[in-house]
Design an enzyme around this catalytic site. Structure first.
Site, PDB file in Angstrom:
ATOM      1  N   ARG A  59     -47.543 -29.228 -44.537  1.00  0.00           N
ATOM      2  CA  ARG A  59     -46.274 -28.917 -43.866  1.00  0.00           C
ATOM      3  C   ARG A  59     -45.074 -29.085 -44.787  1.00  0.00           C
ATOM      4  NH1 ARG A  59     -47.826 -32.385 -38.978  1.00  0.00           N
ATOM      5  NH2 ARG A  59     -49.730 -32.585 -40.168  1.00  0.00           N
ATOM      6  N   GLU A  96     -55.764 -44.888 -42.149  1.00  0.00           N
ATOM      7  CA  GLU A  96     -56.132 -45.895 -41.143  1.00  0.00           C
ATOM      8  C   GLU A  96     -57.641 -46.182 -41.230  1.00  0.00           C
ATOM      9  OE1 GLU A  96     -54.559 -44.923 -37.369  1.00  0.00           O
ATOM     10  OE2 GLU A  96     -55.177 -46.830 -36.464  1.00  0.00           O
TER      11      GLU A  96
HETATM   12  P1  AMP Z   1     -47.993 -41.465 -43.515  1.00  0.00           P
HETATM   13  O1  AMP Z   1     -48.755 -41.297 -44.799  1.00  0.00           O
HETATM   14  O2  AMP Z   1     -48.558 -42.536 -42.621  1.00  0.00           O
HETATM   15  O3  AMP Z   1     -46.504 -41.650 -43.740  1.00  0.00           O
HETATM   16  O4  AMP Z   1     -48.203 -40.122 -42.682  1.00  0.00           O
HETATM   17  C1  AMP Z   1     -47.488 -38.987 -43.017  1.00  0.00           C
HETATM   18  C2  AMP Z   1     -48.307 -37.734 -42.940  1.00  0.00           C
HETATM   19  O5  AMP Z   1     -49.125 -37.692 -41.766  1.00  0.00           O
HETATM   20  C3  AMP Z   1     -47.383 -36.540 -42.879  1.00  0.00           C
HETATM   21  O6  AMP Z   1     -47.879 -35.555 -43.763  1.00  0.00           O
HETATM   22  C4  AMP Z   1     -47.407 -36.098 -41.430  1.00  0.00           C
HETATM   23  O7  AMP Z   1     -47.447 -34.702 -41.357  1.00  0.00           O
HETATM   24  C5  AMP Z   1     -48.658 -36.737 -40.814  1.00  0.00           C
HETATM   25  N1  AMP Z   1     -48.366 -37.495 -39.562  1.00  0.00           N
HETATM   26  C6  AMP Z   1     -48.454 -38.842 -39.399  1.00  0.00           C
HETATM   27  N2  AMP Z   1     -48.148 -39.212 -38.137  1.00  0.00           N
HETATM   28  C7  AMP Z   1     -47.831 -38.072 -37.475  1.00  0.00           C
HETATM   29  C8  AMP Z   1     -47.381 -37.775 -36.121  1.00  0.00           C
HETATM   30  N3  AMP Z   1     -47.212 -38.718 -35.194  1.00  0.00           N
HETATM   31  N4  AMP Z   1     -47.131 -36.490 -35.802  1.00  0.00           N
HETATM   32  C9  AMP Z   1     -47.300 -35.507 -36.745  1.00  0.00           C
HETATM   33  N5  AMP Z   1     -47.707 -35.708 -38.006  1.00  0.00           N
HETATM   34  C10 AMP Z   1     -47.978 -36.970 -38.382  1.00  0.00           C
END
Ligand code: AMP
Length: 176
Positions: A59, A96
């Site tokens: 995205r 996770e």
């Molecule tokens: P993080 O590495 O935990 O910061 O997660 C970020 C990535 O996971 C991004 O590329 C987001 O597109 C996706 N992501 C994580 N949580 C969500 C959510 N609640 N809704 C949509 N995309 C998410």
């Protein structure tokens, strides 16, 4: 900012129970709200000495490439393992459950670059921090990170700011 937040659709319990999935496809299909995303982002970063824009698959490619083109800067893809065809550097990071790996082309940037990292959303910051590490492996500098959405309860934005890197986000949502 309300125009942007209102254009994002929330899908409860996707992809697993308990996650409120913030769906940006409804934002991408709304040209007025997208114009606001690009204007706010480009106005913020235009005089900060950025030399290239790195978008995180998938995205981050959509807004990242528009931002790069608007600022007349190169767009660099950061991709999931095994997708980039030339020589790459890799960075593993914690999910996770389990791990993931992202990659960048070794000739994508160099020590003279000041990079802006782009993704749609920051949650725990794991993906963005891995991207920062990847760019540092190429001796380039990360000048900033920009996200459409921040989930402040998950602390990712703070994790990046604690590294001394500036972070822009256009709207917040509660929860995971
Ligand atoms: P993080 O590495 O935990 O910061 O997660 C970020 C990535 O996971 C991004 O590329 C987001 O597109 C996706 N992501 C994580 N949580 C969500 C959510 N609640 N809704 C949509 N995309 C998410």
């Amino acid at each position: 900012m309300d125009k942007i937040k209102n254009a994002i659709r929330t899908i409860p319990d996707f992809p697993i129970e308990g996650i409120m999935f913030r769906d940006v496809t409804t934002l991408y299909s709304n040209p007025e709200a997208m114009k606001e995303v690009i204007d706010l982002t480009c106005d913020y970063w235009k005089n900060k000495g950025i030399t290239c824009v790195a978008g995180i698959e998938a995205r981050g490619f959509i807004t990242g490439s528009i931002i790069a083109n608007t600022l007349s800067l190169p767009f660099i893809p950061i991709r999931k393992k095994g997708k980039l065809p030339h020589d790459t550097l890799s960075q593993e990071y914690q999910l996770e459950y389990g791990t993931a790996t992202i990659e960048i082309h070794t000739d994508a940037m160099n020590k003279n670059d000041n990079v802006l990292i782009v993704d749609d959303l920051i949650a725990t910051g794991g993906t963005a921090v891995a991207s920062i590490e990847l760019i540092h492996k190429l001796d380039a500098k990360v000048s900033g990170c920009t996200f459409i959405i921040d989930l402040p309860e998950l602390g990712g934005k703070k994790k990046i700011e604690d590294k001394g890197i500036e972070v822009q986000s256009l709207c917040d949502f509660e929860g995971h």
